[in-house]
Design a protein around this motif. Structure first.
Motif, PDB file in Angstrom:
ATOM      1  N   ALA A  67      -9.527 -69.741 -95.491  1.00  0.00           N
ATOM      2  CA  ALA A  67      -8.085 -69.538 -95.383  1.00  0.00           C
ATOM      3  C   ALA A  67      -7.255 -69.860 -96.379  1.00  0.00           C
ATOM      4  N   ILE A 109      -3.191 -69.647 -96.823  1.00  0.00           N
ATOM      5  CA  ILE A 109      -2.893 -70.613 -95.784  1.00  0.00           C
ATOM      6  C   ILE A 109      -2.535 -71.868 -95.930  1.00  0.00           C
ATOM      7  N   ARG A 127      -3.441 -66.766 -85.336  1.00  0.00           N
ATOM      8  CA  ARG A 127      -4.512 -66.324 -85.907  1.00  0.00           C
ATOM      9  C   ARG A 127      -4.820 -66.991 -87.182  1.00  0.00           C
ATOM     10  N   ALA A 128      -3.491 -67.788 -87.756  1.00  0.00           N
ATOM     11  CA  ALA A 128      -3.867 -68.546 -89.043  1.00  0.00           C
ATOM     12  C   ALA A 128      -4.720 -69.722 -88.559  1.00  0.00           C
ATOM     13  N   ARG A 144      -9.928 -72.808 -88.116  1.00  0.00           N
ATOM     14  CA  ARG A 144     -11.095 -73.212 -87.531  1.00  0.00           C
ATOM     15  C   ARG A 144     -12.521 -72.444 -87.948  1.00  0.00           C
ATOM     16  N   GLU A 145     -12.368 -71.290 -88.304  1.00  0.00           N
ATOM     17  CA  GLU A 145     -13.364 -70.541 -88.806  1.00  0.00           C
ATOM     18  C   GLU A 145     -14.049 -70.896 -90.088  1.00  0.00           C
ATOM     19  N   ASN A 146     -13.039 -71.178 -91.202  1.00  0.00           N
ATOM     20  CA  ASN A 146     -13.574 -71.452 -92.459  1.00  0.00           C
ATOM     21  C   ASN A 146     -12.217 -71.947 -93.131  1.00  0.00           C
ATOM     22  N   LEU A 188      -6.848 -70.020 -86.101  1.00  0.00           N
ATOM     23  CA  LEU A 188      -8.061 -69.813 -86.037  1.00  0.00           C
ATOM     24  C   LEU A 188      -9.025 -69.510 -87.042  1.00  0.00           C
ATOM     25  N   SER A 189      -8.157 -68.931 -88.065  1.00  0.00           N
ATOM     26  CA  SER A 189      -8.821 -68.529 -89.316  1.00  0.00           C
ATOM     27  C   SER A 189      -9.194 -70.155 -90.011  1.00  0.00           C
ATOM     28  N   PRO A 208       1.133 -64.517 -85.584  1.00  0.00           N
ATOM     29  CA  PRO A 208       0.368 -64.933 -86.701  1.00  0.00           C
ATOM     30  C   PRO A 208      -0.006 -66.131 -86.813  1.00  0.00           C
TER      31      PRO A 208
END
Lengths: 235, 331
Positions: free
Chosen positions: B211, B216, B199-200, B205-207, B202-203, B196
């Motif tokens: 997040a 987050i 994944r957090a 990094r994405e936006n 990466l989220s 987890p």
């Protein structure tokens, strides 16, 4: 568990300009409140203020009796989340990863899980391993709504979730709102489409110049939808 | 299992996955056998050891940049920090690896936690420039404290490292030790990627804003990535100083930071395995190309531009593409 989110005389500012001039509204858990109004009247700002995304606020927002405050992530952890208009998915993560990252933020024993999300949006189930950025606009909108629901919030704010969507997707979003309400989530829906609002709303609030100027119950709105329509027409 | 048998697409993916794991295990074993292939060529084994350190260093930057999208122009700060702290500890306190290396890593994490608390609130260019500034401050500190760091001459006379009191002198032993650290760090990084926490990251990094909407703690997790990245970078530096018996101020230079960034871009940002390959390939290429021509930097600069334009996924991206094509043909 019952409860409500209450906006008490909320003022919001971007820099020096005051956008909200004292918003008062209460949304019960397990009900849908529709925030209606012309563009630029403060609907989106109301949602953003709740997430702590405006420069400054006065007044307060109570979430199940507790004052909502702090940075955005803390507010989300307190039980409120926002699905903004621009439907941004985590584009380079798979659909599954998008859902998992949200589910991981919910309490372990929270009722709404990925299987439940796929039940509402079967299309996502078929796209599980696909990169979210390659989904169609409608599918991305389903994904962001599913992602918000997977956090298992107490209150969920949706900003024009059906704008520009094909009728099948609008129907899927409508169903998801019904399911969320059925699970006791309180929903604030900003919506341009009056038919959708009338289909799901329990309460209707008309915003004008940063304030709520009229409110209707569902019965009142269904009795005279023309009155609402008039308020939403540029005179 | 019945599901697997019933679904040819899943079956194919599962068998492809098995093949990939087998291939990765083969490469890992081949890497462990390097000392046997290089008997009679001590220089080659030394170069391979340097390449392994470069790989750990590249992985450490990818923990930050690949996971959270924060671009650092000053990652050499941690590499040099680790080298000097470990070198000084070995000289002044004890050459015992089990004391020197953990102490160095903890010290780096503490410094990173304090500086990072300010840095990770910045985004994009501001963050990149501030990391560069931080590395330049550390670079300058070497000269300010030149009576203990050796200044321009570097830190010399770091004693032979011991493990549980046993001196490590054999080149083979050194290689295996470094290689073991690399495998452990890579395995841990890949494990975190699937957790987890991974994944957090990466989220973020994405936006980062989205997040936050799902709860987050973006700045908190960025700081965690920054600290872990600094700790692993310092570990690489500590191993280098103990391996070479010396540390030089060049390790802290902006040129070194640029090189680390090239390892990562060459290998494939965010892929963890890619930067490891990038560090290894770059180290060997740097040695051989620079022995052929003094203008090697020009070629490397050109290569860098080419990669960014033609293969932004780096070596890992190219390999992945080839793998998918092979799988596609196998249908």
């Amino acid at each position: 568990m019952t409860g409500a989110i209450t906006f008490e005389n909320l003022h919001a500012f971007y820099g020096q300009s005051e956008i909200l001039h004292g918003v008062n509204m209460q949304v019960e858990a397990g009900s849908v409140a529709c925030l209606l109004g012309l563009n630029g009247m403060g609907k989106t700002t109301t949602l953003r203020a709740a997430m702590g995304l405006v420069d400054r606020t006065e007044g307060r927002i109570l979430l199940d009796g507790k004052e909502l405050g702090g940075p955005t992530f803390r507010r989300s952890q307190m039980g409120i989340t926002l699905v903004p208009e621009d439907r941004k998915v985590f584009a380079n993560l798979s659909v599954r990863e998008n859902l998992e990252v949200a589910r991981a933020m919910a309490p372990r024993d929270a009722a709404f899980d990925i299987a439940a999300a796929v039940e509402i949006f079967p299309r996502l189930g078929e796209r599980m391993e696909q990169k979210a950025g390659t989904l169609s606009g409608g599918e991305q909108q389903m994904l962001v709504v599913a992602r918000a629901m997977l956090v298992n919030p107490r209150y969920m704010m949706l900003d024009e979730p059906t704008e520009g969507l094909a009728p099948t997707y609008v129907e899927a979003i409508r169903q998801s709102i019904e399911v969320a309400r059925g699970r006791g989530i309180g929903i604030i829906l900003v919506e341009q489409s009056l038919p959708l609002a009338l289909a799901v709303g329990d309460h209707f609030h008309i915003m004008e110049n940063g304030q709520i100027v009229r409110s209707f119950t569902r019965a009142e709105a269904l009795a005279e939808p023309a009155a609402i329509e008039r308020l939403l027409t540029v005179s | 299992m019945s599901d697997l048998a019933a679904n040819p697409a899943l079956e194919r993916r599962a068998s492809g996955r098995g093949l990939l794991i087998a291939g990765a295990a083969l490469v890992a074993v081949a890497g462990a056998l390097v000392p046997f292939w290089t008997t009679g060529a001590p220089f080659l084994l030394m170069l391979a050891s340097q390449a392994v350190i470069a790989a750990i260093l590249a992985l450490s930057l990818d923990l930050l940049t690949g996971n959270t999208g924060l671009l650092s122009f000053g990652h050499a700060a941690w590499f040099g920090f680790g080298a000097y702290v470990a070198g000084l500890l070995a000289k002044l306190v004890t050459p015992e690896m089990l004391i020197v290396v953990p102490t160095t890593v903890i010290a780096a994490c503490l410094v990173a936690a304090v500086t990072g608390a300010v840095l990770v609130r910045q985004i994009g260019k501001t963050f990149a420039i501030l990391t560069l500034a931080l590395s330049q401050i550390m670079f300058a500190l070497v000269f300010v404290a030149s009576d203990i760091t050796g200044g321009e001459d570097g830190l010399q006379g770091v004693p032979v490292m011991t493990v549980l009191g046993q001196p490590v002198v054999q080149a083979q032993t050194w290689y295996w030790l470094l290689y073991g650290v690399l495998l452990a760090a890579l395995a841990a990084s890949l494990h975190i990627r699937r957790s987890p926490l991974g994944r957090a990251w990466l989220s973020i990094r994405e936006n980062a804003e989205r997040a936050r909407f799902i709860g987050i703690d973006v700045n908190g997790l960025k700081l965690l990535a920054f600290v872990m990245s600094a700790g692993l970078g310092a570990l690489a530096g500590a191993l280098l100083a103990l391996f070479n018996g010396a540390a030089s101020p060049d390790l802290l230079s902006w040129f070194e930071s640029g090189k680390i960034l090239m390892f990562v871009v060459l290998g494939g940002v965010g892929t963890l395995v890619g930067p490891v390959l990038g560090g290894i390939v770059f180290t060997f290429a740097e040695h051989y190309v620079s022995s052929l021509t003094s203008a090697w930097l020009i070629y490397f600069g050109g290569l860098f531009i080419l990669i960014v334009i033609v293969a932004p996924g780096g070596i890992f991206g190219v390999l992945g593409h080839a793998w998918r094509r092979m799988q596609g043909q196998g249908r």
